[in-house]
Design a protein around this motif. Structure first.
Motif, PDB file in Angstrom:
ATOM      1  N   GLU A 240       0.849  -1.189   0.000  1.00 55.27           N
ATOM      2  CA  GLU A 240       0.000   0.000   0.000  1.00 55.27           C
ATOM      3  C   GLU A 240       0.880   1.232   0.000  1.00 55.27           C
ATOM      4  O   GLU A 240       1.868   1.296   0.729  1.00 55.27           O
ATOM      5  CB  GLU A 240      -0.901  -0.018   1.230  1.00 55.27           C
ATOM      6  CG  GLU A 240      -1.803  -1.238   1.232  1.00 55.27           C
ATOM      7  CD  GLU A 240      -2.638  -1.345   2.486  1.00 55.27           C
ATOM      8  OE1 GLU A 240      -2.616  -0.423   3.306  1.00 55.27           O
ATOM      9  OE2 GLU A 240      -3.312  -2.368   2.626  1.00 55.27           O
ATOM     10  N   ALA A 241       0.486   2.205  -0.793  1.00 50.93           N
ATOM     11  CA  ALA A 241       1.327   3.391  -0.962  1.00 50.93           C
ATOM     12  C   ALA A 241       1.322   4.230   0.312  1.00 50.93           C
ATOM     13  O   ALA A 241       0.288   4.421   0.947  1.00 50.93           O
ATOM     14  CB  ALA A 241       0.814   4.211  -2.126  1.00 50.93           C
ATOM     15  N   ALA A 242       2.499   4.720   0.690  1.00 48.83           N
ATOM     16  CA  ALA A 242       2.623   5.686   1.778  1.00 48.83           C
ATOM     17  C   ALA A 242       2.804   7.047   1.131  1.00 48.83           C
ATOM     18  O   ALA A 242       3.607   7.197   0.211  1.00 48.83           O
ATOM     19  CB  ALA A 242       3.807   5.339   2.668  1.00 48.83           C
ATOM     20  N   GLU A 243       2.038   8.029   1.609  1.00 46.37           N
ATOM     21  CA  GLU A 243       2.065   9.349   0.983  1.00 46.37           C
ATOM     22  C   GLU A 243       2.686  10.376   1.917  1.00 46.37           C
ATOM     23  O   GLU A 243       2.871  10.116   3.104  1.00 46.37           O
ATOM     24  CB  GLU A 243       0.634   9.774   0.613  1.00 46.37           C
ATOM     25  CG  GLU A 243       0.094   8.977  -0.555  1.00 46.37           C
ATOM     26  CD  GLU A 243      -1.406   8.791  -0.473  1.00 46.37           C
ATOM     27  OE1 GLU A 243      -2.021   9.270   0.490  1.00 46.37           O
ATOM     28  OE2 GLU A 243      -1.946   8.141  -1.377  1.00 46.37           O
ATOM     29  N   GLU A 244       2.951  11.529   1.340  1.00 52.39           N
ATOM     30  CA  GLU A 244       3.516  12.662   2.082  1.00 52.39           C
ATOM     31  C   GLU A 244       4.736  12.222   2.872  1.00 52.39           C
ATOM     32  O   GLU A 244       4.882  12.525   4.061  1.00 52.39           O
ATOM     33  CB  GLU A 244       2.482  13.276   3.029  1.00 52.39           C
ATOM     34  CG  GLU A 244       1.249  13.782   2.299  1.00 52.39           C
ATOM     35  CD  GLU A 244       0.170  14.228   3.273  1.00 52.39           C
ATOM     36  OE1 GLU A 244       0.517  14.663   4.369  1.00 52.39           O
ATOM     37  OE2 GLU A 244      -1.004  14.117   2.913  1.00 52.39           O
ATOM     38  N   VAL A 245       5.587  11.447   2.245  1.00 54.10           N
ATOM     39  CA  VAL A 245       6.751  10.924   2.944  1.00 54.10           C
ATOM     40  C   VAL A 245       7.798  12.025   3.053  1.00 54.10           C
ATOM     41  O   VAL A 245       8.131  12.677   2.066  1.00 54.10           O
ATOM     42  CB  VAL A 245       7.327   9.706   2.196  1.00 54.10           C
ATOM     43  CG1 VAL A 245       8.535   9.171   2.929  1.00 54.10           C
ATOM     44  CG2 VAL A 245       6.273   8.648   2.039  1.00 54.10           C
ATOM     45  N   ILE A 246       8.277  12.223   4.263  1.00 53.81           N
ATOM     46  CA  ILE A 246       9.355  13.187   4.481  1.00 53.81           C
ATOM     47  C   ILE A 246      10.532  12.418   5.035  1.00 53.81           C
ATOM     48  O   ILE A 246      10.408  11.732   6.059  1.00 53.81           O
ATOM     49  CB  ILE A 246       8.919  14.289   5.458  1.00 53.81           C
ATOM     50  CG1 ILE A 246       7.792  15.088   4.814  1.00 53.81           C
ATOM     51  CG2 ILE A 246      10.096  15.166   5.833  1.00 53.81           C
ATOM     52  CD1 ILE A 246       7.192  16.113   5.714  1.00 53.81           C
ATOM     53  N   ALA A 247      11.653  12.497   4.346  1.00 55.24           N
ATOM     54  CA  ALA A 247      12.867  11.826   4.797  1.00 55.24           C
ATOM     55  C   ALA A 247      13.952  12.883   4.974  1.00 55.24           C
ATOM     56  O   ALA A 247      14.028  13.845   4.207  1.00 55.24           O
ATOM     57  CB  ALA A 247      13.297  10.775   3.777  1.00 55.24           C
ATOM     58  N   LEU A 248      14.770  12.692   6.009  1.00 53.03           N
ATOM     59  CA  LEU A 248      15.837  13.658   6.265  1.00 53.03           C
ATOM     60  C   LEU A 248      16.882  13.582   5.158  1.00 53.03           C
ATOM     61  O   LEU A 248      17.257  14.577   4.560  1.00 53.03           O
ATOM     62  CB  LEU A 248      16.488  13.378   7.619  1.00 53.03           C
ATOM     63  CG  LEU A 248      15.750  13.951   8.826  1.00 53.03           C
ATOM     64  CD1 LEU A 248      16.568  13.748  10.069  1.00 53.03           C
ATOM     65  CD2 LEU A 248      15.465  15.427   8.621  1.00 53.03           C
ATOM     66  N   ALA A 249      17.343  12.382   4.892  1.00 57.04           N
ATOM     67  CA  ALA A 249      18.298  12.187   3.805  1.00 57.04           C
ATOM     68  C   ALA A 249      17.546  11.603   2.630  1.00 57.04           C
ATOM     69  O   ALA A 249      16.641  10.789   2.819  1.00 57.04           O
ATOM     70  CB  ALA A 249      19.400  11.235   4.251  1.00 57.04           C
ATOM     71  N   PRO A 250      17.870  12.021   1.420  1.00 54.13           N
ATOM     72  CA  PRO A 250      17.085  11.536   0.275  1.00 54.13           C
ATOM     73  C   PRO A 250      17.161  10.025   0.108  1.00 54.13           C
ATOM     74  O   PRO A 250      16.210   9.418  -0.388  1.00 54.13           O
ATOM     75  CB  PRO A 250      17.703  12.271  -0.919  1.00 54.13           C
ATOM     76  CG  PRO A 250      18.986  12.850  -0.430  1.00 54.13           C
ATOM     77  CD  PRO A 250      18.877  13.026   1.032  1.00 54.13           C
TER      78      PRO A 250
END
Lengths: 268, 553
Positions: free
Chosen positions: B465-475
């Motif tokens: 299932e897709a996870a949205e609005e993902v924010i990661a510190l390092a790309p």
């Protein structure tokens, strides 16, 4: 309360050796308890069934007979929606503990809506997938039919049914009648919302514990917060439990020693 | 009346009945021209090839009353008929002529127009039935003589080949047989000579019969039709009692049984019983049948009753004689379990299944569900002595129709989607020739965390299932925050990545091969653990796709 203990006590003493001196108070109480249990078992025509201890003194003290009674339905539910994998993991850990004790297979009957466990995940919990039989039922009624059939056959030491609605009083009674002869571990897993009064011997609600780390700060084995909501002839309680997949043993988190609030929450 | 279907240049007739034939209509004509040519109104039905095939299959099942070897026509024959291999079966109806007369009589009683011919080879019989006189019986060994006068299209050739042969003046099979073979082969290829040889009996032509010839079976006819469930069960139990000594003499047990009930009005009811373990016990079979009939209830539809009950063993498994214990009568554990599995299967129509590990790094392909009983609990494959199992999943295949379900390979979790009910199941593994089937890519051991395997979730989604609005510190690092199932999850701790590359041999045919996945075990602030992956390695300027693939306990 003291008076009520006296009466069977006299009978126990009369049956005991006449030449003995005044018996110790604790011994007399133990004898009276044993006599009472025998009477109760005879009266209902049931045998005193065995139990599956969780292996933790603080938990087992809350349970009648020092463990989960075999041959009775036990209900496990997630605390809130989203805790389903934790409830599933707790139930499977109990099955793994049971299969560790005896030979044979466990049967999981799964109603629609519940996920089928992943084989490698089962192995990671210490439950040999080769000893797990699965059946995908079409409805709750089929789950109960299959469980009753399996209980009557009496060849499986552990059974679990995953149902969409809570265990009803009637179904709980039917299951208990079918299970009494064989005495397997019988678990019913239900979703969080479907709560109903029922005939389960114990009712657990499981939530994620979180924060389990090994000494290197990496994620350790699973940790659950287990709420024992109802327990017939026992006391409810709340514990933070860890599961050791290799030893098939529950444990209390080590870190609680240095963390009084958490230790109080974990109970004892 | 005529049947029409979309052909080249609009609707064309595909079949006509006798009256339309008398009017001069022929299959292949355009419908519009036909309607203009004849003045009378024409009843036209749209063609339904699937219904045709189903009807042919029913006819084949019915024709098994004459011989166990019945094969429907394939594509080369036009799919409008059936072969009966009556060798060794014709004497039951007074010889070949008697059998043909009986067959013709019964078919005409059901208003099925038919041309029947009997010859040494399927090819010759087909040619005689289609292009010869109805009811021809070619004398043994006189194939060539009876075929000489027939046109070449009787050989089941391609229309272009037929046209070319006619241009060359080779109109009759006799002319073709007398012509030199080498030029024919050079000009028309191998197919023409193969068909000619098959018709003349110079080359063998295997038929594809409906079912295997059944070596163990028993039947009982009744003067007074029966319809009650108890009677059917008791009869089946007695029939099993008749079969059991024969099975025992060969050291076999029944793995799959078929109960065929012939109704008074010529309808057939077939019930397939699949068993988890070979058995010879009539009581066990009777019990399973009772459960099955209980589940079927009024669907069985006895009508005016059944006049014949037939029990066939459609699958057998080795069942060596066992030394009974004198003191202890307890049976081994597996037998009790097999009984339970059978009872559940017949009562609820669901099979007990097992998880089996597959050697694959892709998590969704690393386990499959197989029916319990294919491999014993101990992990050793069943002895394959003389085991034979039909190519359909026993017990699941036909309910009352007599149609067998096709053999389907096991689906991995991603392929099966969300359809739990149609999750396919492997039939018990077996081989036709006694030598064990080569088992590749099956390991019977579950690697645990002690063996260096990274943790695997307890629940694996069939589709990630897709996870949205993902924010990661390092790309290229783990996510800090993401939205999944409409809820925001903050990551408290993440471990990874574990890189899982797709299997190179799977993406070969497709345009876009699967991407490498980087898996992270993530603990949210709520304490729940998830298994996330980033689809494809990090590429600058390209948004990363994140997916939740599983849940940990």
């Amino acid at each position: 309360m003291e008076r009520s203990h006296e009466e069977p006590d006299e009978g126990a003493c009369a049956a005991g050796p006449a030449g003995a001196g005044p018996p110790d108070r604790a011994a007399r109480r133990a004898a009276a308890r044993a006599a009472l249990r025998g009477v109760a078992a005879e009266g209902s025509g049931r045998r005193v069934s065995d139990v599956l201890p969780l292996g933790l003194a603080s938990v087992d003290a809350h349970l009648p007979g020092g463990g989960l009674g075999l041959g009775r339905p036990h209900e496990i539910a997630p605390l809130v929606e989203g805790d389903e994998p934790c409830a599933l993991g707790f139930g499977l850990a109990l099955l793994a503990r049971r299969l560790d004790q005896v030979a044979g297979e466990a049967l999981l009957v799964v109603a629609p809506g519940h996920p089928t466990p992943y084989g490698h995940g089962l192995a990671g919990l210490g439950l040999d997938p080769g000893r797990v039989l699965l059946m995908e039922a079409g409805s709750d009624a089929e789950v109960y039919l299959a469980l009753e059939e399996a209980l009557r056959a009496g060849s499986l030491p552990a059974l679990a049914g995953f149902v969409g609605d809570g265990l009803s009083l009637k179904q709980g009674r039917r299951l208990q009648l079918a299970a009494e002869a064989a005495g397997p571990l019988l678990l019913i897993l239900r979703p969080a919302r479907a709560e109903a009064p029922n005939g389960a011997a114990t009712r657990w609600r499981i939530a994620a514990g979180g924060g389990a780390r090994d000494r290197f700060g990496c994620l350790a084995g699973p940790r659950w917060r287990a709420h024992l909501d109802r327990c017939r002839n026992g006391r409810p309680g709340t514990w933070l439990l860890e599961w050791d997949h290799a030893a098939h043993r529950f444990g209390l988190p080590d870190a609680l020693a240095g963390h009084p609030p958490a230790a109080r929450l974990a109970g004892g | 009346m005529a049947v029409a279907a979309l052909g080249s240049g609009g609707l064309r007739l595909t079949a006509v009945d006798a009256r339309a034939h008398a009017l001069g209509l022929r299959p292949g004509e355009p419908l519009g021209r036909v309607q203009a040519r004849i003045g009378t109104p024409l009843r036209v039905h749209p063609a339904d090839p699937e219904a045709d095939a189903a009807a042919l299959l029913r006819l084949c099942l019915w024709a098994q009353r004459y011989t166990p070897l019945v094969a429907p026509f394939g594509a080369a024959e036009g799919g409008e008929g059936l072969f009966l291999d009556v060798a060794g079966a014709s004497h039951l109806l007074g010889g070949e002529a008697g059998l043909m007369a009986d067959l013709a009589g019964r078919l005409s009683a059901h208003a099925i127009p038919a041309c029947i011919a009997l010859a040494d080879t399927p090819g010759a019989a087909f040619a005689l039935a289609r292009h010869g006189r109805d009811g021809t019986i070619a004398a043994p060994g006189a194939n060539a003589a009876s075929l000489r006068a027939l046109p070449v299209e009787a050989l089941r050739l391609e229309p272009e080949t037929v046209a070319a042969l006619k241009r060359l003046g080779l109109r009759r099979i006799g002319a073709l047989a007398d012509a030199a073979r080498a030029p024919l082969a050079r000009r028309f290829g191998e197919a023409l000579l193969t068909r000619l040889d098959q018709a003349l009996g110079l080359r063998a032509e295997p038929l594809a019969p409906l079912g295997e010839a059944i070596s163990y079976g028993a039947a009982r006819g009744f003067l007074e039709p029966i319809g009650r469930q108890e009677t059917i069960v008791a009869t089946a139990q007695r029939l099993m009692g008749e079969i059991a000594p024969r099975l025992e003499a060969d050291g076999l047990g029944a793995c799959a049984l078929r109960l065929t009930l012939h109704r008074v009005d010529d309808a057939l009811r077939a019930l397939d019983l699949g068993l988890a373990e070979p058995t010879r016990c009539p009581e066990h079979v009777g019990r399973l049948l009772r459960l099955r009939l209980d589940r079927l209830g009024p669907d069985l539809d006895a009508g005016f009753g059944f006049e014949t009950v037939r029990l066939d063993v459609t699958g057998t498994g080795a069942m060596p004689a066992r030394q009974g214990a004198l003191a202890r009568l307890a049976e081994p554990e597996t037998t009790a379990l097999a009984r339970l599995a059978d009872a559940l299967g017949q009562r609820l129509g669901r099979r007990v299944i097992r998880l089996e590990v597959r050697e694959s790094h892709l998590p969704e392909r690393a386990d499959v569900l197989v029916p319990w009983g294919a491999v014993r609990a101990g992990g050793t494959p069943l002895p394959n002595g003389r085991a034979r199992v039909r190519a359909s999943a026993p017990g699941e295949g036909c309910d009352v129709s007599g149609e067998a379900a096709p053999l389907t390979p096991p689906l991995s979790r991603t392929e099966e989607g969300a359809r739990r009910a149609v999750r396919s199941i492997l039939p018990p593994r077996s081989s036709g020739h006694g030598d064990p089937e080569p088992v590749t890519r099956v390991v019977l051991h579950w690697p645990g965390p002690e063996e260096g395997l990274r943790p695997r979730p307890l629940v694996l989604f069939e589709r990630s299932e897709a996870a949205e609005e993902v924010i990661a510190l390092a790309p290229e690092g783990p996510p800090e925050r993401f939205r999944w199932r409409r809820r925001l999850h903050r990551v408290a701790h993440a471990e990874g990545p574990e890189r899982i590359a797709p299997e190179w041999w799977r993406g070969l045919g497709k345009g876009s091969p699967d991407k490498t996945r980087d898996y992270y075990v993530v603990e949210c602030e709520s304490g729940r653990r998830l298994w996330l992956y980033r689809d494809g390695a990090h590429a600058p300027g390209e948004p990363a796709g994140w997916f939740v693939h599983g849940l940990f306990a």
